[in-house]
Design a protein around this motif. Structure first.
Motif, PDB file in Angstrom:
ATOM      1  N   SER A   1      -1.492  10.927  40.161  1.00  0.00           N
ATOM      2  CA  SER A   1      -0.802  11.721  39.112  1.00  0.00           C
ATOM      3  C   SER A   1      -1.516  11.578  37.766  1.00  0.00           C
ATOM      4  O   SER A   1      -0.907  11.201  36.761  1.00  0.00           O
ATOM      5  CB  SER A   1       0.659  11.281  38.985  1.00  0.00           C
ATOM      6  OG  SER A   1       1.289  11.324  40.227  1.00  0.00           O
TER       7      SER A   1
ATOM      8  N   GLU B   1      -6.951  12.312  41.048  1.00  0.00           N
ATOM      9  CA  GLU B   1      -6.087  13.087  40.148  1.00  0.00           C
ATOM     10  C   GLU B   1      -4.730  13.366  40.800  1.00  0.00           C
ATOM     11  O   GLU B   1      -3.669  13.130  40.220  1.00  0.00           O
ATOM     12  CB  GLU B   1      -6.802  14.418  39.860  1.00  0.00           C
ATOM     13  CG  GLU B   1      -6.482  15.039  38.530  1.00  0.00           C
ATOM     14  CD  GLU B   1      -7.288  16.327  38.329  1.00  0.00           C
ATOM     15  OE1 GLU B   1      -6.641  17.352  38.089  1.00  0.00           O
ATOM     16  OE2 GLU B   1      -8.536  16.296  38.430  1.00  0.00           O
ATOM     17  N   LYS B   2      -4.787  13.870  42.045  1.00  0.00           N
ATOM     18  CA  LYS B   2      -3.572  14.275  42.756  1.00  0.00           C
ATOM     19  C   LYS B   2      -2.696  13.075  43.116  1.00  0.00           C
ATOM     20  O   LYS B   2      -1.512  13.012  42.783  1.00  0.00           O
ATOM     21  CB  LYS B   2      -3.981  15.050  44.016  1.00  0.00           C
ATOM     22  CG  LYS B   2      -2.796  15.509  44.862  1.00  0.00           C
ATOM     23  CD  LYS B   2      -3.283  16.095  46.183  1.00  0.00           C
ATOM     24  CE  LYS B   2      -2.122  16.166  47.181  1.00  0.00           C
ATOM     25  NZ  LYS B   2      -2.613  16.338  48.559  1.00  0.00           N
ATOM     26  N   GLU B   3      -3.304  12.108  43.807  1.00  0.00           N
ATOM     27  CA  GLU B   3      -2.506  10.988  44.328  1.00  0.00           C
ATOM     28  C   GLU B   3      -2.126   9.980  43.244  1.00  0.00           C
ATOM     29  O   GLU B   3      -1.153   9.260  43.381  1.00  0.00           O
ATOM     30  CB  GLU B   3      -3.251  10.286  45.474  1.00  0.00           C
ATOM     31  CG  GLU B   3      -3.610  11.194  46.641  1.00  0.00           C
ATOM     32  CD  GLU B   3      -2.405  11.846  47.321  1.00  0.00           C
ATOM     33  OE1 GLU B   3      -1.269  11.336  47.176  1.00  0.00           O
ATOM     34  OE2 GLU B   3      -2.599  12.883  47.989  1.00  0.00           O
TER      35      GLU B   3
END
Length: 394
Positions: free
Chosen positions: A370, A366-368
């Motif tokens: 986006s 999710e974070k890396e």
């Protein structure tokens, strides 16, 4: 495996072909080594067992499991016989085939005596007038009955609900057949021809005022010596294996005894000189006493077989650090590896660790990447479909 057995048979023309060993016909494997991997002062005992498969015709792939047919603790068997005033030589009939055996042998080698079930308690209720048991087996008390079975065994039942008016045979008929214990294989046959290695954590805990012991793990830790034999068979695991291409990168998360299949993966990649990168996340309690296979892993890292090694020793820091925290710390590189087609493997505790690792993996994606939570979930599902997210959890 079939091909290997055929080859063995073809080269054995005119000779006596060894039988095909299986769960129903296990191979008596000689114990070559049995050592404690934990250092002095550790709260754990993890055994490294090396077994000979010589003459068995058995082979295996990294990721497969080995089934071991265990024996019950002789002290527990003796306590059952004493509690019920039974003669261990009394002949009883066991199993669907109706095998006649002395009671002591049946309780030691053939029957499950450390687990209770609703069915056993319901069956036993016919042989006692004990009011508490009669109450427990009533339909409306199903939750309480289930609660009673948790962490208790046959000896507890005998002590709690007597006096009994049943023969040994009547009780034997209530019991389940002893089941094989499956352990992830911790070796590559290419690295150790004719051998199979296991990594087994001894299970001991106290419940309801008595010390409880894992049937197979404590047999191996306390009563199995080098030169003894253990009845074994290979259990293939089609859902947990190295990628077909040795050029693919692999990420492995295996705290504690979850290291076992990854030792086999790393050994296999060392022998085949795989081009793909290899990253291991390993965790346990203390680095000084619980870093399983430390020397081997550090040598593989030095030799470049193991590209990266991340460790998490939860009791060495004020704040407990686990493998999933190490994943989050390395989220950027982890996602780069995934984007590059890396395979992600998890082995170990299903109840907590595997869930935490799954959740950390989603956070990384999710974070890396986006992505929204839904997109991260879809990304992970796509990895599963491609066979790039594999779990061996228990």
């Amino acid at each position: 495996m079939k091909n290997m057995q055929l080859t063995a048979e073809n080269t054995n023309e005119g000779k006596k072909v060894p039988p095909a060993y299986s769960r129903m016909n296990p191979f008596q494997a000689k114990v070559l080594k049995n050592i404690n991997l934990n250092g002095a002062g550790s709260s754990k005992e993890t055994r490294h067992i090396e077994l000979s498969l010589e003459g068995s015709g058995l082979s295996y792939n990294p990721g497969d499991a080995l089934g071991v047919l265990p024996q019950n603790d002789p002290e527990l068997v003796a306590s059952l016989l004493e509690e019920m005033h039974w003669d261990g030589e009394t002949v009883v009939t066991v199993g669907k085939q109706g095998e006649n055996l002395p009671l002591k042998e049946a309780l030691t080698n053939h029957l499950e005596i450390t687990l209770l079930s609703k069915k056993i308690l319901q069956g036993a209720a016919a042989y006692t007038e004990n009011e508490e048991l009669q109450r427990l087996v009533q339909v409306e008390n199903a939750a309480e009955l289930k609660e009673y079975t948790n962490g208790r065994d046959l000896l507890d039942m005998f002590r709690d609900f007597g006096p009994w008016k049943a023969t040994a045979q009547e009780f034997v008929s209530l019991l389940r057949k002893m089941t094989a214990r499956l352990y992830s294989i911790a070796s590559s046959v290419a690295a150790h021809p004719g051998e199979v290695h296991l990594t087994i954590g001894a299970v001991r805990y106290t419940a309801h005022g008595r010390v409880r012991k894992g049937v197979c793990s404590v047999q191996v830790a306390e009563r199995t010596n080098e030169g003894d034999t253990l009845p074994v068979f290979v259990q293939p695991n089609k859902h947990f294996h190295l990628p077909e291409s040795s050029e693919k990168d692999i990420i492995m998360v295996g705290p504690g005894t979850g290291i076992a299949p990854f030792r086999s993966f790393i050994e296999e990649r060392a022998v085949t000189k795989a081009a793909g990168r290899t990253w291991l996340f390993f965790g346990d309690q203390h680095a000084a006493t619980d870093f399983l296979y430390q020397d081997e892993l550090e040598k593989y890292q030095k030799d470049g077989v193991l590209t990266r090694l991340e460790t998490a020793f939860s009791r060495d820091t004020d704040q407990k650090v686990y493998v999933q925290h190490k994943m989050l710390e390395n989220s950027k590189e982890l996602f780069e590896w995934l984007e590059n087609g890396a395979y992600f493997f998890v082995c170990g505790d299903k109840q907590y660790m595997a869930k935490d690792v799954h959740s950390a993996l989603l956070t990384v994606i999710e974070k890396e990447g986006s992505m929204s939570p839904e997109e991260a979930e879809a990304y992970l599902n796509s990895m599963k479909e491609q066979g790039r997210y594999q779990r061996d959890v228990y």
